[in-house]
Design an enzyme around this catalytic site. Sequence first.
Site, PDB file in Angstrom:
ATOM      1  N   ALA A  16       0.833  -1.210   0.000  1.00  0.00           N
ATOM      2  CA  ALA A  16       0.000   0.000   0.000  1.00  0.00           C
ATOM      3  C   ALA A  16       0.863   1.253   0.000  1.00  0.00           C
ATOM      4  O   ALA A  16       0.572   2.242   0.654  1.00  0.00           O
ATOM      5  CB  ALA A  16      -0.935  -0.017   1.210  1.00  0.00           C
ATOM      6  N   ARG A  41       1.196  -3.170   5.007  1.00  0.00           N
ATOM      7  CA  ARG A  41       2.039  -3.755   6.062  1.00  0.00           C
ATOM      8  C   ARG A  41       1.642  -3.200   7.431  1.00  0.00           C
ATOM      9  O   ARG A  41       1.683  -3.889   8.428  1.00  0.00           O
ATOM     10  CB  ARG A  41       3.496  -3.419   5.746  1.00  0.00           C
ATOM     11  N   LYS A 115      10.104  -2.556 -10.155  1.00  0.00           N
ATOM     12  CA  LYS A 115      11.154  -2.208 -11.111  1.00  0.00           C
ATOM     13  C   LYS A 115      12.514  -2.312 -10.434  1.00  0.00           C
ATOM     14  O   LYS A 115      13.231  -1.317 -10.297  1.00  0.00           O
ATOM     15  CB  LYS A 115      10.915  -0.793 -11.644  1.00  0.00           C
ATOM     16  N   GLY A 145       5.993   0.988 -17.474  1.00  0.00           N
ATOM     17  CA  GLY A 145       5.837   2.070 -18.442  1.00  0.00           C
ATOM     18  C   GLY A 145       6.096   3.390 -17.742  1.00  0.00           C
ATOM     19  O   GLY A 145       6.530   3.413 -16.584  1.00  0.00           O
ATOM     20  N   LYS A 200      16.196   1.979 -16.146  1.00  0.00           N
ATOM     21  CA  LYS A 200      15.910   3.427 -16.185  1.00  0.00           C
ATOM     22  C   LYS A 200      16.097   4.062 -14.814  1.00  0.00           C
ATOM     23  O   LYS A 200      16.384   5.256 -14.709  1.00  0.00           O
ATOM     24  CB  LYS A 200      14.524   3.683 -16.770  1.00  0.00           C
TER      25      LYS A 200
HETATM   26  N1  LIG Z   1       5.773   4.994  -7.273  1.00  0.00           N
HETATM   27  C1  LIG Z   1       5.800   4.924  -8.573  1.00  0.00           C
HETATM   28  O1  LIG Z   1       5.554   5.919  -9.267  1.00  0.00           O
HETATM   29  C2  LIG Z   1       6.107   3.631  -9.247  1.00  0.00           C
HETATM   30  C3  LIG Z   1       6.732   2.590  -8.587  1.00  0.00           C
HETATM   31  N2  LIG Z   1       7.022   1.432  -9.241  1.00  0.00           N
HETATM   32  C4  LIG Z   1       7.662   0.317  -8.570  1.00  0.00           C
HETATM   33  O2  LIG Z   1       6.755  -0.235  -7.632  1.00  0.00           O
HETATM   34  C5  LIG Z   1       7.474  -0.834  -6.557  1.00  0.00           C
HETATM   35  C6  LIG Z   1       6.894  -0.326  -5.257  1.00  0.00           C
HETATM   36  O3  LIG Z   1       7.161   1.056  -5.241  1.00  0.00           O
HETATM   37  P1  LIG Z   1       6.297   2.141  -4.485  1.00  0.00           P
HETATM   38  O4  LIG Z   1       4.898   1.728  -4.263  1.00  0.00           O
HETATM   39  O5  LIG Z   1       6.500   3.387  -5.198  1.00  0.00           O
HETATM   40  O6  LIG Z   1       7.098   2.167  -3.105  1.00  0.00           O
HETATM   41  P2  LIG Z   1       6.754   2.905  -1.778  1.00  0.00           P
HETATM   42  O7  LIG Z   1       8.029   3.172  -1.101  1.00  0.00           O
HETATM   43  O8  LIG Z   1       5.815   4.035  -2.045  1.00  0.00           O
HETATM   44  O9  LIG Z   1       5.922   1.792  -0.975  1.00  0.00           O
HETATM   45  C7  LIG Z   1       6.457   0.540  -0.691  1.00  0.00           C
HETATM   46  C8  LIG Z   1       5.432  -0.293   0.078  1.00  0.00           C
HETATM   47  O10 LIG Z   1       6.031  -1.527   0.436  1.00  0.00           O
HETATM   48  C9  LIG Z   1       5.982  -1.684   1.854  1.00  0.00           C
HETATM   49  N3  LIG Z   1       7.212  -2.311   2.315  1.00  0.00           N
HETATM   50  C10 LIG Z   1       8.393  -1.728   2.593  1.00  0.00           C
HETATM   51  N4  LIG Z   1       9.289  -2.652   2.992  1.00  0.00           N
HETATM   52  C11 LIG Z   1       8.638  -3.843   2.956  1.00  0.00           C
HETATM   53  C12 LIG Z   1       9.012  -5.172   3.276  1.00  0.00           C
HETATM   54  N5  LIG Z   1      10.231  -5.452   3.717  1.00  0.00           N
HETATM   55  N6  LIG Z   1       8.096  -6.142   3.108  1.00  0.00           N
HETATM   56  C13 LIG Z   1       6.861  -5.864   2.665  1.00  0.00           C
HETATM   57  N7  LIG Z   1       6.445  -4.614   2.370  1.00  0.00           N
HETATM   58  C14 LIG Z   1       7.318  -3.628   2.512  1.00  0.00           C
HETATM   59  C15 LIG Z   1       5.830  -0.285   2.422  1.00  0.00           C
HETATM   60  O11 LIG Z   1       5.202  -0.320   3.693  1.00  0.00           O
HETATM   61  C16 LIG Z   1       4.959   0.368   1.353  1.00  0.00           C
HETATM   62  O12 LIG Z   1       3.617   0.044   1.563  1.00  0.00           O
HETATM   63  C17 LIG Z   1       8.950  -0.487  -6.783  1.00  0.00           C
HETATM   64  O13 LIG Z   1       9.589  -1.578  -7.349  1.00  0.00           O
HETATM   65  C18 LIG Z   1       8.891   0.680  -7.765  1.00  0.00           C
HETATM   66  O14 LIG Z   1      10.041   0.715  -8.597  1.00  0.00           O
HETATM   67  C19 LIG Z   1       6.696   1.260 -10.548  1.00  0.00           C
HETATM   68  C20 LIG Z   1       6.043   2.246 -11.240  1.00  0.00           C
HETATM   69  C21 LIG Z   1       5.699   3.500 -10.645  1.00  0.00           C
HETATM   70  O1  LIG Z   2       8.769   3.927 -12.231  1.00  0.00           O
HETATM   71  C1  LIG Z   2       8.427   5.070 -12.107  1.00  0.00           C
HETATM   72  C2  LIG Z   2       7.846   5.851 -13.206  1.00  0.00           C
HETATM   73  O2  LIG Z   2       7.534   5.044 -14.295  1.00  0.00           O
HETATM   74  C3  LIG Z   2       8.633   5.769 -10.821  1.00  0.00           C
HETATM   75  O3  LIG Z   2       9.937   6.191 -10.760  1.00  0.00           O
HETATM   76  P1  LIG Z   2      10.638   6.367  -9.353  1.00  0.00           P
HETATM   77  O4  LIG Z   2      10.640   5.022  -8.697  1.00  0.00           O
HETATM   78  O5  LIG Z   2      11.982   6.913  -9.634  1.00  0.00           O
HETATM   79  O6  LIG Z   2       9.775   7.349  -8.585  1.00  0.00           O
END
Ligand SMILES: NC(=O)C1=CN([C@@H]2O[C@H](COP(=O)(O)OP(=O)(O)OC[C@H]3O[C@@H](n4cnc5c(N)ncnc54)[C@H](O)[C@@H]3O)[C@@H](O)[C@H]2O)C=CC1
Ligand SMILES: O=C(CO)COP(=O)(O)O
EC number: 1.1.1.94
Length: 345
Positions: A16, A41, A115, A145, A200
């Site tokens: 989340a 979590r 990613k 994307g 990227k």
């Molecule tokens: N935020 C964005 O714009 C985008 C993110 N992503 C990818 O999505 C994935 C998740 O990123 P975000 O949601 O942005 O990260 P975030 O940092 O916003 O959230 C991470 C989530 O994972 C949970 N978490 C942290 N450590 C954990 C653990 N050890 N075990 C289980 N849960 C844990 C956190 O409590 C939080 O809910 C990454 O691989 C990121 O590269 C991909 C596209 C866009």
């Molecule tokens: O993957 C993402 C955009 O496509 C988000 O990039 P960041 O993880 O660097 O915020």
Amino acid sequence: MSARRPLPAKVAVLGAGSWGTTFAKVVADAHPDIQVSLWARRAEVAKEINEFHLNSQYLKDIRLPENLAASADLAQVLGGAPLVVLAVPAQSVRAQLKTVKPLLAPGAVVVSLMKGLERGTDARMSQVIREELGLPQDRVAVISGPNLAMEIARREPTASVVACTDLEVAQWIAAVCTAPYFRPYTNTDVVGVEIGGIVKNVIALSVGICDGKHMGDNTKASVITRGLAETTRLALALGGELETMAGLAGLGDLVATCSSPLSRNHTAGRLLGEGLSLDEVNQRMTQTAEGIKSGRAVLDLAAQMGVEMPITEAVVAVLEGHLSVEELAPRLLTRELKSEGEQQQ
Ligand SMILES: NC(=O)C1=CN([C@@H]2O[C@H](COP(=O)(O)OP(=O)(O)OC[C@H]3O[C@@H](n4cnc5c(N)ncnc54)[C@H](O)[C@@H]3O)[C@@H](O)[C@H]2O)C=CC1
Ligand SMILES: O=C(CO)COP(=O)(O)O
């Protein structure tokens, strides 16, 4: 699996944070009749989502739909869900999957939004999922994307790619997440789509460092373009396709991430460029910047494949303390002279 397979009554999203919550919102907005169940979590995050339809830590005042409910109970979230979407930090996925395995509904398809590349094994997330859950390739998909979560949460028009080796499965997932503001394309190039999203982040760190050093748009465009060249070399060596790298999951995501102040990787790079130490950057970052941990794994994978990745190499040298940010910029584009089109070299 048929493309006419009915839409699922329930979709489970694990994680989340900013992207997991936003993707859950996309599905819930797209299909008010689908029950979207989001695993958080921390119980207080689930409580805020259920009581106030907000996840204020990650998505500020964005209102979440009524058919999106959250829980910290993994069994409750996964129970009866034929589609499970993973959005937790890449380095934590393997451990997370060990708790998921006994709770996964029979026949469920698992989608990675992540990613990152796993350190130590250099495995892509789809590989980790298949290994840990023992799934065939037609039950694992990836979505990637130019998808900065906050822009999508604000319903700004965005395209993405759903990849699965079985195109009909990709089409089924695309139907689940097609919203008025979110347009998924499909392909079968899981490797290319994942590599685009992983590398990227490392290139965005280098562009961020250049921004932190107040370098201009020539530098940025040069690093982005040569960054795409080295990403493409690695993707092709691993069996990915050139078209993917020229598309949304390659060029598209690279441009978005390297250009946006919303990007956590770009931000982390900029802070390094401004003179903060890696420890200080890590303390400052409240969200996941995958490139910091994946950089070394990308370089190791490239070495195994005999692929040169000079920008990634320079970024990893900075992250590991062997190169200063002052030395990085001159190192980015200084290999021996060669023809621009030499993709494999
Ligand atoms: N935020 C964005 O714009 C985008 C993110 N992503 C990818 O999505 C994935 C998740 O990123 P975000 O949601 O942005 O990260 P975030 O940092 O916003 O959230 C991470 C989530 O994972 C949970 N978490 C942290 N450590 C954990 C653990 N050890 N075990 C289980 N849960 C844990 C956190 O409590 C939080 O809910 C990454 O691989 C990121 O590269 C991909 C596209 C866009
Ligand atoms: O993957 C993402 C955009 O496509 C988000 O990039 P960041 O993880 O660097 O915020």
